[in-house]
Motif scaffolding. Sequence first.
Motif, PDB file in Angstrom:
ATOM      1  N   LEU A  19     -36.331 -55.595  12.668  1.00 10.75           N
ATOM      2  CA  LEU A  19     -35.927 -54.658  11.735  1.00 10.75           C
ATOM      3  C   LEU A  19     -34.787 -54.915  11.044  1.00 10.75           C
ATOM      4  CD1 LEU A  19     -37.293 -51.070  13.159  1.00 10.75           C
ATOM      5  CD2 LEU A  19     -38.629 -52.513  11.481  1.00 10.75           C
ATOM      6  N   VAL A  20     -34.399 -55.042   9.770  1.00  8.67           N
ATOM      7  CA  VAL A  20     -33.444 -55.591   9.049  1.00  8.67           C
ATOM      8  C   VAL A  20     -32.817 -54.461   8.108  1.00  8.67           C
ATOM      9  CG1 VAL A  20     -32.328 -57.171   7.665  1.00  8.67           C
ATOM     10  CG2 VAL A  20     -34.242 -57.907   9.221  1.00  8.67           C
ATOM     11  N   GLU A  21     -31.743 -54.199   8.407  1.00  4.13           N
ATOM     12  CA  GLU A  21     -30.910 -52.938   7.308  1.00  4.13           C
ATOM     13  C   GLU A  21     -30.350 -53.650   6.282  1.00  4.13           C
ATOM     14  OE1 GLU A  21     -31.614 -49.806   8.043  1.00  4.13           O
ATOM     15  OE2 GLU A  21     -32.347 -50.222  10.127  1.00  4.13           O
ATOM     16  N   VAL A  22     -30.700 -53.285   4.995  1.00  2.00           N
ATOM     17  CA  VAL A  22     -30.226 -53.813   3.881  1.00  2.00           C
ATOM     18  C   VAL A  22     -29.536 -52.995   2.880  1.00  2.00           C
ATOM     19  CG1 VAL A  22     -30.962 -55.351   2.121  1.00  2.00           C
ATOM     20  CG2 VAL A  22     -32.095 -55.715   4.295  1.00  2.00           C
ATOM     21  N   ARG A  23     -28.406 -53.488   2.165  1.00  2.00           N
ATOM     22  CA  ARG A  23     -27.825 -52.609   1.151  1.00  2.00           C
ATOM     23  C   ARG A  23     -28.151 -53.319   0.108  1.00  2.00           C
ATOM     24  NH1 ARG A  23     -25.966 -49.728  -2.628  1.00  2.00           N
ATOM     25  NH2 ARG A  23     -23.934 -49.066  -2.806  1.00  2.00           N
ATOM     26  N   LEU A  24     -29.007 -52.866  -0.915  1.00  2.00           N
ATOM     27  CA  LEU A  24     -29.561 -53.543  -1.861  1.00  2.00           C
ATOM     28  C   LEU A  24     -28.921 -53.228  -3.467  1.00  2.00           C
ATOM     29  CD1 LEU A  24     -31.869 -55.579  -3.495  1.00  2.00           C
ATOM     30  CD2 LEU A  24     -33.377 -53.378  -3.523  1.00  2.00           C
ATOM     31  N   THR A  25     -28.712 -53.936  -4.315  1.00  2.00           N
ATOM     32  CA  THR A  25     -28.092 -53.801  -5.568  1.00  2.00           C
ATOM     33  C   THR A  25     -29.230 -54.426  -6.627  1.00  2.00           C
ATOM     34  OG1 THR A  25     -25.982 -53.932  -4.715  1.00  2.00           O
ATOM     35  CG2 THR A  25     -26.167 -53.959  -7.108  1.00  2.00           C
ATOM     36  N   PRO A  26     -29.923 -53.323  -7.248  1.00  2.00           N
ATOM     37  CA  PRO A  26     -30.585 -54.008  -8.209  1.00  2.00           C
ATOM     38  C   PRO A  26     -30.062 -54.280  -9.610  1.00  2.00           C
ATOM     39  CG  PRO A  26     -30.977 -51.644  -8.087  1.00  2.00           C
ATOM     40  CD  PRO A  26     -29.998 -52.107  -7.202  1.00  2.00           C
ATOM     41  N   LYS A  27     -30.718 -54.874 -10.603  1.00  2.00           N
ATOM     42  CA  LYS A  27     -30.394 -55.515 -11.994  1.00  2.00           C
ATOM     43  C   LYS A  27     -28.929 -56.039 -11.892  1.00  2.00           C
ATOM     44  CE  LYS A  27     -29.831 -51.091 -13.638  1.00  2.00           C
ATOM     45  NZ  LYS A  27     -29.599 -50.016 -14.339  1.00  2.00           N
ATOM     46  N   LEU A  91     -36.238 -53.213   6.376  1.00  2.00           N
ATOM     47  CA  LEU A  91     -37.136 -54.141   6.373  1.00  2.00           C
ATOM     48  C   LEU A  91     -37.890 -54.619   7.312  1.00  2.00           C
ATOM     49  CD1 LEU A  91     -35.446 -54.406   3.529  1.00  2.00           C
ATOM     50  CD2 LEU A  91     -37.022 -56.271   3.258  1.00  2.00           C
ATOM     51  N   ARG A  92     -38.841 -54.823   7.629  1.00  2.00           N
ATOM     52  CA  ARG A  92     -39.723 -55.355   8.874  1.00  2.00           C
ATOM     53  C   ARG A  92     -39.945 -56.736   8.621  1.00  2.00           C
ATOM     54  NH1 ARG A  92     -42.303 -54.215  13.936  1.00  2.00           N
ATOM     55  NH2 ARG A  92     -43.722 -55.961  14.371  1.00  2.00           N
ATOM     56  N   VAL A  93     -39.506 -57.601   9.548  1.00  2.00           N
ATOM     57  CA  VAL A  93     -39.948 -58.982   9.440  1.00  2.00           C
ATOM     58  C   VAL A  93     -40.837 -59.292  10.626  1.00  2.00           C
ATOM     59  CG1 VAL A  93     -38.955 -61.408   9.187  1.00  2.00           C
ATOM     60  CG2 VAL A  93     -37.678 -59.531   8.112  1.00  2.00           C
ATOM     61  N   ASP A  94     -41.994 -59.728  10.336  1.00  2.00           N
ATOM     62  CA  ASP A  94     -42.990 -60.004  11.554  1.00  2.00           C
ATOM     63  C   ASP A  94     -42.779 -61.544  11.857  1.00  2.00           C
ATOM     64  OD1 ASP A  94     -43.895 -57.561  11.513  1.00  2.00           O
ATOM     65  OD2 ASP A  94     -45.581 -58.007   9.910  1.00  2.00           O
ATOM     66  N   GLY A  95     -42.624 -61.662  13.036  1.00  2.00           N
ATOM     67  CA  GLY A  95     -42.743 -62.999  13.774  1.00  2.00           C
ATOM     68  C   GLY A  95     -41.894 -63.093  14.675  1.00  2.00           C
ATOM     69  N   GLU A  96     -41.545 -64.074  15.523  1.00  2.00           N
ATOM     70  CA  GLU A  96     -40.726 -64.443  16.877  1.00  2.00           C
ATOM     71  C   GLU A  96     -39.463 -63.743  16.529  1.00  2.00           C
ATOM     72  OE1 GLU A  96     -39.412 -64.787  20.186  1.00  2.00           O
ATOM     73  OE2 GLU A  96     -41.259 -64.951  19.832  1.00  2.00           O
ATOM     74  N   PRO A  97     -38.946 -62.842  17.444  1.00  2.00           N
ATOM     75  CA  PRO A  97     -37.816 -62.022  17.170  1.00  2.00           C
ATOM     76  C   PRO A  97     -36.483 -62.864  17.335  1.00  2.00           C
ATOM     77  CG  PRO A  97     -39.102 -60.599  18.447  1.00  2.00           C
ATOM     78  CD  PRO A  97     -39.976 -61.958  18.312  1.00  2.00           C
ATOM     79  N   SER A  98     -36.495 -63.707  18.081  1.00  2.00           N
ATOM     80  CA  SER A  98     -35.497 -64.903  18.680  1.00  2.00           C
ATOM     81  C   SER A  98     -35.130 -65.618  17.434  1.00  2.00           C
ATOM     82  CB  SER A  98     -35.440 -65.495  19.814  1.00  2.00           C
ATOM     83  OG  SER A  98     -36.427 -66.265  20.088  1.00  2.00           O
ATOM     84  N   ALA A  99     -36.287 -66.208  16.816  1.00  2.00           N
ATOM     85  CA  ALA A  99     -36.178 -67.220  15.755  1.00  2.00           C
ATOM     86  C   ALA A  99     -35.726 -66.324  14.418  1.00  2.00           C
ATOM     87  CB  ALA A  99     -37.501 -67.885  15.443  1.00  2.00           C
ATOM     88  N   ILE A 100     -36.266 -65.521  14.232  1.00  2.00           N
ATOM     89  CA  ILE A 100     -35.864 -64.527  13.078  1.00  2.00           C
ATOM     90  C   ILE A 100     -34.336 -64.091  13.209  1.00  2.00           C
ATOM     91  CG2 ILE A 100     -36.278 -62.556  11.782  1.00  2.00           C
ATOM     92  CD1 ILE A 100     -39.223 -62.570  12.696  1.00  2.00           C
TER      93      ILE A 100
END
Length: 109
Positions: A19-27, A91-100
Amino acid sequence: MTTGPTTAGFYRPVDGGVLVEVRLTPKSASDRIEGTVAAADGSVRLKARVRAVPEDGKANQALEVLLARALGMPKSAVAVVAGHTARSKTLRVDGEPSAIAAALRLLAG
């Protein structure tokens, strides 16, 4: 099973991914990841900008594509799971946790 926060602070491993915490700026002028930023609550988030507008999920979709490309993963491996209408997102990123986690540390600088 979720584990505790990592020293990086903006991601945490979970079963089958991260799980990744993100601060997004659109436009924004361009799509890019700019390292990390401290939030008002003291948490750390990955800072991202996208050109897409925050309408009809367009900015969320652009963020998913941006993070997937940056991590070298298929877009289907990345999904916004919380904060759909907020600037702060999870965001959730699926895959091997250590590689991510290793790839995320590189992105954060």
